[in-house]
Design a protein around this motif. Structure first.
Motif, mmCIF file in Angstrom:
data_model
loop_
_atom_site.group_PDB
_atom_site.id
_atom_site.type_symbol
_atom_site.label_atom_id
_atom_site.label_comp_id
_atom_site.label_asym_id
_atom_site.label_seq_id
_atom_site.Cartn_x
_atom_site.Cartn_y
_atom_site.Cartn_z
ATOM 1 N N CYS A 106 -5.747 0.039 7.357
ATOM 2 C CA CYS A 106 -5.595 0.541 5.978
ATOM 3 C C CYS A 106 -6.753 1.482 5.623
ATOM 4 O O CYS A 106 -7.919 1.091 5.605
ATOM 5 N N GLY A 107 -6.405 2.731 5.335
ATOM 6 C CA GLY A 107 -7.417 3.729 4.995
ATOM 7 C C GLY A 107 -8.152 3.397 3.705
ATOM 8 O O GLY A 107 -9.348 3.677 3.583
ATOM 9 N N ALA A 108 -7.464 2.794 2.758
ATOM 10 C CA ALA A 108 -8.104 2.448 1.487
ATOM 11 C C ALA A 108 -9.151 1.360 1.705
ATOM 12 O O ALA A 108 -10.257 1.428 1.155
ATOM 13 N N CYS A 110 0.850 -1.196 0.000
ATOM 14 C CA CYS A 110 0.000 0.000 0.000
ATOM 15 C C CYS A 110 0.889 1.251 0.000
ATOM 16 O O CYS A 110 2.062 1.189 0.364
ATOM 17 N N HIS A 147 -1.824 -4.217 5.166
ATOM 18 C CA HIS A 147 -1.434 -3.710 6.494
ATOM 19 C C HIS A 147 -2.673 -3.372 7.312
ATOM 20 O O HIS A 147 -3.743 -3.084 6.747
ATOM 21 N N ASP A 174 0.581 3.551 2.014
ATOM 22 C CA ASP A 174 0.554 4.036 3.406
ATOM 23 C C ASP A 174 1.947 4.460 3.878
ATOM 24 O O ASP A 174 2.926 3.733 3.716
HETATM 25 ZN ZN LIG Z 1 -3.322 1.085 3.147
#
Ligand SMILES: [Zn+2]
Length: 247
Positions: free
Chosen positions: A154-156, A98, A151, A100
């Motif tokens: 995870c914001g996504a 990601c 991870h 991130d």
């Molecule tokens: Zn993420």
């Protein structure tokens, strides 16, 4: 200082009281310190890459994450590695992770210049262009292992769970929606407020991405079937720094 001296004297007394015991103690302490001193990193070459197998590549990443977690990263002169790799790169693995900011592949696996290919996209999924990049990494440039690295937090993934609509991000999150749909249950709360649900989707997203690499890339599938490359899923914990592998 005085009390420390007294304690040391008592310690030596307890340990046997003789000078020999004290000497043995300090030589043990010295070797323990040497064991903890940073070891020099090896810059990957054509020869070192050729000696790596999918299994040893996996172990190299596991060992690197252990060093990272323990704060015992290898000693690197990055500019020396820049010079050594300038005319050719021989990385041993490719990681799809990601974007991130907490999940930098090189940092969390204690890798340097020329060690790993790094494909990063919000939600660590694959599309045709990421697949093409992986084909380059493995079939053209000799990497022995592909790791799909999700991870925690995870914001996504959270955005996909919440059906976030935000310009181009909407299309990006659509790539994670199959993982949301593939996780059943959690009927009381299927939003980002439910941490267990989010983690279940994050885990499923890694599994589906590994499957998609096999399904959608005949080249990579063929290499994996012949044992020329390994394919693994993994999860990075942003709270502990630890990576756990599915394989
Ligand atoms: Zn993420």
């Amino acid at each position: 200082m005085k009390s420390i001296d007294l304690n040391r004297r008592n310690f030596i007394k307890k340990a046997g009281g003789s000078l020999i015991a004290a000497a043995a103690g300090s030589s043990l302490a010295l070797s323990a310190m040497q064991a903890h001193a940073a070891q020099p990193a090896v810059t990957q070459t054509k020869q070192t890459q050729a000696a790596v197998t999918p299994q040893t590549a996996l172990q190299m990443l596991k060992d690197g994450n252990t060093r990272f977690v323990q704060g015992q990263m290898l000693q690197r002169n990055l500019m020396q590695q820049v010079k050594a790799t300038g005319s050719g790169q021989f990385p041993f693995a490719a990681i799809v992770g990601c974007i991130d900011s907490r999940a930098s592949n090189e940092l969390i696996f204690d890798q340097g210049i020329g060690d790993i290919f790094s494909a990063r996209i919000a939600g660590n999924f694959i599309n045709d262009d990421i697949l093409g990049s992986l084909a380059f990494a493995c079939a053209a440039a000799g990497a022995k292992l592909i790791v799909v690295l999700g991870h925690t937090e995870c914001g996504a993934v959270k955005g996909a769970c919440d059906d976030v609509v935000l310009g181009n991000l909407t299309q990006t999150l659509a790539n994670i929606k199959p993982a949301v749909a593939a996780v059943s249950g959690y009927d009381s709360d299927r939003t980002s407020k439910n941490n267990e649900f989010v983690q279940a989707v994050t885990d499923k997203n890694v599994v589906l991405t590994v499957e998609r690499i096999r399904e959608r890339s005949p080249i990579l599938r063929g290499m994996a079937d012949k044992g020329q490359i390994g394919l693994a899923g993994a999860m990075y914990d942003v709270h502990t720094g630890k990576v756990s592998f599915n394989a």
